[in-house]
Motif scaffolding. Sequence first.
Motif, PDB file in Angstrom:
ATOM      1  N   VAL A 235       0.824  -1.196   0.000  1.00  0.00           N
ATOM      2  CA  VAL A 235       0.000   0.000   0.000  1.00  0.00           C
ATOM      3  C   VAL A 235       0.866   1.256   0.000  1.00  0.00           C
ATOM      4  O   VAL A 235       1.785   1.400   0.803  1.00  0.00           O
ATOM      5  CB  VAL A 235      -0.962  -0.023   1.214  1.00  0.00           C
ATOM      6  CG1 VAL A 235      -0.207  -0.114   2.535  1.00  0.00           C
ATOM      7  CG2 VAL A 235      -1.891   1.173   1.194  1.00  0.00           C
ATOM      8  N   GLY A 236       0.594   2.155  -0.938  1.00  0.00           N
ATOM      9  CA  GLY A 236       1.315   3.404  -1.015  1.00  0.00           C
ATOM     10  C   GLY A 236       2.742   3.312  -1.495  1.00  0.00           C
ATOM     11  O   GLY A 236       3.440   4.311  -1.594  1.00  0.00           O
ATOM     12  N   GLY A 237       3.222   2.095  -1.790  1.00  0.00           N
ATOM     13  CA  GLY A 237       4.616   1.911  -2.166  1.00  0.00           C
ATOM     14  C   GLY A 237       5.546   1.837  -0.973  1.00  0.00           C
ATOM     15  O   GLY A 237       6.777   1.944  -1.113  1.00  0.00           O
ATOM     16  N   LEU A 238       4.981   1.618   0.222  1.00  0.00           N
ATOM     17  CA  LEU A 238       5.815   1.473   1.417  1.00  0.00           C
ATOM     18  C   LEU A 238       6.749   0.277   1.280  1.00  0.00           C
ATOM     19  O   LEU A 238       6.406  -0.718   0.663  1.00  0.00           O
ATOM     20  CB  LEU A 238       4.931   1.234   2.644  1.00  0.00           C
ATOM     21  CG  LEU A 238       4.326   2.439   3.355  1.00  0.00           C
ATOM     22  CD1 LEU A 238       3.329   1.961   4.397  1.00  0.00           C
ATOM     23  CD2 LEU A 238       5.414   3.282   4.008  1.00  0.00           C
ATOM     24  N   GLY A 239       7.911   0.374   1.915  1.00  0.00           N
ATOM     25  CA  GLY A 239       8.734  -0.820   2.012  1.00  0.00           C
ATOM     26  C   GLY A 239      10.211  -0.604   1.813  1.00  0.00           C
ATOM     27  O   GLY A 239      10.672   0.474   1.466  1.00  0.00           O
ATOM     28  N   GLY A 240      10.936  -1.693   2.002  1.00  0.00           N
ATOM     29  CA  GLY A 240      12.376  -1.676   1.877  1.00  0.00           C
ATOM     30  C   GLY A 240      12.986  -2.726   2.780  1.00  0.00           C
ATOM     31  O   GLY A 240      12.380  -3.125   3.775  1.00  0.00           O
ATOM     32  N   CYS A 241      14.157  -3.186   2.421  1.00  0.00           N
ATOM     33  CA  CYS A 241      14.834  -4.209   3.223  1.00  0.00           C
ATOM     34  C   CYS A 241      15.892  -3.545   4.093  1.00  0.00           C
ATOM     35  O   CYS A 241      16.808  -2.902   3.561  1.00  0.00           O
ATOM     36  CB  CYS A 241      15.475  -5.259   2.314  1.00  0.00           C
ATOM     37  SG  CYS A 241      16.436  -6.505   3.209  1.00  0.00           S
TER      38      CYS A 241
END
Length: 310
Positions: A235-241
């Motif tokens: 959702v919304g392009g949230l994220g990352g490692c």
Amino acid sequence: MIPTLPPAVSIREVGLRDGLQNERPVSTEAKLRLLDALAVTGVRRVELTAFVSPRAVPAMADAEALAAQAHRWPQLEFSALVAGPGGARRAVAAGIPDVEYVLSAAEGHSQANVRRGVDDSVRLTEQIAEIVHDGGGTCEVIIATAWDCPFDGPTPPERVVEIAGHAIALGADRISVADTVGTATPVRVVGLLDRLRAHLGDCSVGAHFHNTRGAGLACAYAAVQSGVVDLDASVGGLGGCPFAPGASGNIATEELVYLLEDCGVGTGIDLSAAIDAAAVARDVVGHELTSGLSRAGDRLRTAPAATGRR
């Protein structure tokens, strides 16, 4: 010529796990508010949390508390990420027996992420699959850094194929490939998927793309053209490692829905509700998100007519 596309694609919403793991920890109550908004969209599959070390990933420290509330959304199919047998046992005990076991195709990322080598991680598939199968669940192996590693550089496609074959032989129910650092391009996506299909036959293969370099949606579209019908989005392009330098946000759920639905590929997700969910996600994390669609809106949204000068 318009390419042949499947009639429908299943999108797994990963915002609650992948989307939030790189953020400052937010409360369980805030996550439940976001989950409420996501449930309204019509999404069916949700990656709820990760059963991992709270010291390593503080944002996932409330995994059991979140899982205890999953019964409130019986229409949703919940899963959770694990990094080893201990996490699998926690997931089953918490009532989330469907797990994604993430292992890396690259030694550098594997050591940074779980502090063990690739071959050792692959061998653990058998134990994890046994734990979740005994608990009535399924084991999906997600192969991280399937195209490139931030430490080791390009990942040989044959290495990904080899790992996938071993994982299936050891009990994995399906495979997914992840562009952890967002370096894939459509031609490379199709090339790897073709190799996997030739080696794995009818085994289900999903895909997980990051939009770090702006090619995430193009890669997802190429994957769908290549026969993939299970995609992750956030959702919304949230994220990352947190263990892969430069690994910024996932492809945005609402943008993927916009693209696929406009191409005649059903997702079962209501675009307007998905845009509303992105607004909730923005409020939860307290900053603007990367999704252009969440700012601009659907193309069918019209502006008031101009009145002109008098």
